[in-house]
Design an enzyme around this catalytic site. Structure first.
Site: not given
Ligand code: 3NM
Length: 208
Positions: A39, A108, A137
């Site tokens: 990513r 997603s 994010k």
């Molecule tokens: N997508 P972490 S939340 C890349 O809700 C991503 O679709 C999300 O990172 C979504 O594990 C997210 O550090 C961030 O929280 C995930």
């Protein structure tokens, strides 16, 4: 055929790890990863192509599945095993036509409505999140919480469901109890770059 996802689904992030995608992939594979998503939200596709190409080659040689976030053309160019699409990316049907039926497509979603729509497409898995608050994010959708995850797991039926957003070693048991097939993680795996392999291995063992 239903895709069998690993319990812990690692996603690379150059900013959090301070490492190239290639180096992150090396460390994740050393920790036992069997599927990795590349990513890259900051660089132009041309700037990280060589890094992605090498990362994908290392995955292939290790028998590890390589999924590219958002970019169908990059996935094809580096010989990846599939793509992970967001709601604003290429339509699943178009991606399927480009990739063919042998490749993996994940999508997603951020609500039950989006998940229901995703399940009508030719996807191999759906993701839903953010389950908890996350700083990884910045523009994320509203947090959905465990109750909606439970509902999502019931809705998704045979299609594997990946939970994402704010997941940690501490809240993983609740994610699996709610019915998620897999837990996608960035910060919890990458924020201590010297220990990526150890952390991945430990998370995987605890999730069994
Ligand atoms: N997508 P972490 S939340 C890349 O809700 C991503 O679709 C999300 O990172 C979504 O594990 C997210 O550090 C961030 O929280 C995930």
């Amino acid at each position: 055929m239903t895709l069998k996802l690993p319990k812990i689904y690692p996603i690379t992030d150059r900013e959090i790890s301070g490492l190239s995608h290639t180096e992150q992939v090396r460390r994740l594979i050393a920790g036992g990863a069997t599927l990795i998503q590349l990513r890259e939200k900051r660089q132009q596709a041309g700037d990280w192509f060589n890094d992605a190409l090498t990362a994908a080659r290392i995955c292939r040689e290790a028998g590890v599945l390589c999924i590219v976030n958002d970019l169908v053309d990059m996935a094809i160019a580096i010989g990846a095993d599939g793509v992970h699409l967001g709601q604003d990316d290429m339509h699943v049907a178009a991606a399927r036509r480009l990739l063919g039926c042998g490749k993996i497509i994940g999508l997603s979603t951020h609500s039950i409505e989006q998940l229901e729509a995703a399940l009508r497409e030719e996807i191999d898995y759906a993701a839903i999140g953010p389950i908890f608050a996350t700083s990884t994010k910045s523009d994320h959708e509203p947090v959905i919480g465990l109750k909606t995850l439970l509902n999502a797991a019931q809705t998704s039926g045979n299609v594997p469901l990946v939970a994402i957003g704010g997941l940690t070693a501490e809240n993983l048991p609740a994610i699996f109890e709610a019915g998620a097939s897999s837990a996608a993680m960035i910060g919890a795996i990458l924020s201590d770059p010297e220990r990526i392999a150890v952390i991945y291995r430990k998370l995987g063992q605890n999730a069994l």
